[in-house]
Design a protein around this motif. Structure first.
Motif, PDB file in Angstrom:
ATOM      1  N   ALA A 112     -53.022 -31.002  25.357  1.00 34.21           N
ATOM      2  CA  ALA A 112     -54.351 -31.244  24.370  1.00 34.21           C
ATOM      3  C   ALA A 112     -54.678 -32.597  24.232  1.00 34.21           C
ATOM      4  O   ALA A 112     -55.960 -32.807  23.985  1.00 34.21           O
ATOM      5  N   GLU A 113     -53.756 -33.499  24.202  1.00 35.03           N
ATOM      6  CA  GLU A 113     -54.060 -34.965  24.090  1.00 35.03           C
ATOM      7  C   GLU A 113     -54.992 -35.552  25.186  1.00 35.03           C
ATOM      8  O   GLU A 113     -55.616 -36.392  25.053  1.00 35.03           O
ATOM      9  N   ALA A 114     -54.636 -34.775  26.556  1.00 31.72           N
ATOM     10  CA  ALA A 114     -55.480 -35.446  27.582  1.00 31.72           C
ATOM     11  C   ALA A 114     -56.802 -34.862  27.575  1.00 31.72           C
ATOM     12  O   ALA A 114     -57.637 -35.416  28.602  1.00 31.72           O
ATOM     13  N   VAL A 115     -57.206 -34.087  26.974  1.00 36.58           N
ATOM     14  CA  VAL A 115     -58.576 -33.360  26.788  1.00 36.58           C
ATOM     15  C   VAL A 115     -59.348 -34.512  26.347  1.00 36.58           C
ATOM     16  O   VAL A 115     -59.158 -35.134  25.224  1.00 36.58           O
ATOM     17  N   GLN A 116     -60.483 -34.527  26.834  1.00 36.49           N
ATOM     18  CA  GLN A 116     -61.515 -35.725  26.431  1.00 36.49           C
ATOM     19  C   GLN A 116     -62.296 -35.532  25.150  1.00 36.49           C
ATOM     20  O   GLN A 116     -62.675 -36.401  24.411  1.00 36.49           O
ATOM     21  N   GLN A 117     -62.562 -34.113  24.847  1.00 41.66           N
ATOM     22  CA  GLN A 117     -63.431 -33.478  23.856  1.00 41.66           C
ATOM     23  C   GLN A 117     -62.541 -33.787  22.576  1.00 41.66           C
ATOM     24  O   GLN A 117     -61.076 -33.438  22.628  1.00 41.66           O
ATOM     25  N   PRO A 118     -62.901 -34.134  21.480  1.00 43.29           N
ATOM     26  CA  PRO A 118     -62.118 -34.063  20.026  1.00 43.29           C
ATOM     27  C   PRO A 118     -61.945 -32.549  19.588  1.00 43.29           C
ATOM     28  O   PRO A 118     -63.028 -31.780  19.706  1.00 43.29           O
ATOM     29  N   TYR A 119     -60.693 -32.209  19.285  1.00 41.70           N
ATOM     30  CA  TYR A 119     -60.517 -31.126  18.804  1.00 41.70           C
ATOM     31  C   TYR A 119     -59.494 -31.178  17.466  1.00 41.70           C
ATOM     32  O   TYR A 119     -58.793 -32.241  17.421  1.00 41.70           O
ATOM     33  N   GLN A 120     -59.612 -30.225  16.778  1.00 37.54           N
ATOM     34  CA  GLN A 120     -58.743 -30.148  15.664  1.00 37.54           C
ATOM     35  C   GLN A 120     -57.543 -28.844  16.138  1.00 37.54           C
ATOM     36  O   GLN A 120     -58.017 -27.825  16.206  1.00 37.54           O
ATOM     37  N   PRO A 121     -56.502 -29.378  16.260  1.00 35.03           N
ATOM     38  CA  PRO A 121     -55.228 -28.280  16.661  1.00 35.03           C
ATOM     39  C   PRO A 121     -54.994 -27.496  15.416  1.00 35.03           C
ATOM     40  O   PRO A 121     -54.772 -27.889  14.310  1.00 35.03           O
ATOM     41  N   ARG A 122     -54.611 -25.957  15.836  1.00 28.30           N
ATOM     42  CA  ARG A 122     -54.215 -25.190  14.739  1.00 28.30           C
ATOM     43  C   ARG A 122     -53.306 -24.182  15.659  1.00 28.30           C
ATOM     44  O   ARG A 122     -53.283 -24.144  16.883  1.00 28.30           O
ATOM     45  N   LEU A 123     -52.595 -23.377  15.068  1.00 30.94           N
ATOM     46  CA  LEU A 123     -51.773 -22.194  15.702  1.00 30.94           C
ATOM     47  C   LEU A 123     -52.662 -21.013  15.475  1.00 30.94           C
ATOM     48  O   LEU A 123     -52.875 -20.889  14.068  1.00 30.94           O
ATOM     49  N   LEU A 124     -52.711 -20.037  16.202  1.00 30.96           N
ATOM     50  CA  LEU A 124     -53.357 -18.989  16.048  1.00 30.96           C
ATOM     51  C   LEU A 124     -52.413 -17.836  16.539  1.00 30.96           C
ATOM     52  O   LEU A 124     -51.881 -17.801  17.822  1.00 30.96           O
TER      53      LEU A 124
END
Length: 194
Positions: A112-124
């Motif tokens: 996920a760190e390689a993805v360019q868009q900012p995200y908020q990580p969660r677990l589902l």
């Protein structure tokens, strides 16, 4: 780093720190890696754990926050995880564990760190399919305790994933949802009313 890891509630973090400092809690944990860890063990990367109890034919039902998970790092890798839960008295330590989801979570976060868009990580968690995913929520500033997966959010199934779903392959919610819906919808038995 495009990941915006939300801060965990302070009482949740305190409960994990207290458990890590308790020889009884660590000794009684079913985590040989944590008991055998050399050096300090620190809780890192707090992730809110949301549960998707039902998937309807129309799509996702709402998710609910079930707790916060911390990866327990010793040296350069995660050796275990600690879960907390919300009780009537506030956030409390639940348990330590180890296994494939710990290393799989760490691997998915690196992806996920390689993805360019900012995200908020969660677990589902999808209990009906025995499935856990890293949920990359597109609203990086959202309240981590609320919300449900948006069509454009990413889900990265963690290993072990259910048969037919590739672990560590990012999917948009809109792409993975039909697969989950088909899997979670019970098939009527022959001779039973439809």
């Amino acid at each position: 780093m495009p990941l915006h890891v939300p801060p965990a509630p302070a009482p949740a973090l305190r409960s994990v720190l207290t458990a890590l400092g308790s020889p009884t809690a660590v000794r009684e944990a079913r985590t040989p890696s944590l008991r055998a860890a050399q050096g300090p063990a620190t809780p890192e990367l707090p992730l809110p754990v949301h549960v998707l109890d039902r998937i309807t034919a129309q799509g996702l039902s709402a998710t609910r926050l079930a707790g916060w998970r911390f990866l327990i790092r010793c040296g350069d890798r995660a050796v275990a995880a600690a879960d907390t839960m919300l009780t009537p008295d506030g956030w409390a330590f639940s348990h330590f564990f180890e296994g494939p989801y710990v290393t799989s979570t760490e691997h998915a976060l690196q992806q996920a760190e390689a993805v360019q868009q900012p995200y908020q990580p969660r677990l589902l968690s999808v209990p009906g399919l025995y499935m856990l995913t890293l949920w990359l929520h597109g609203d990086a500033g959202a309240d981590p305790a609320e919300g449900h997966p948006a069509a454009t959010d990413l889900l990265i199934p963690l290993a072990p994933a259910p048969p037919g779903i590739s672990a560590h392959r990012p999917h948009r919610v809109s792409e993975l949802l039909p697969v989950l819906t088909n899997r979670a919808t019970p098939v009527p038995l022959l001779g039973s009313p439809a």
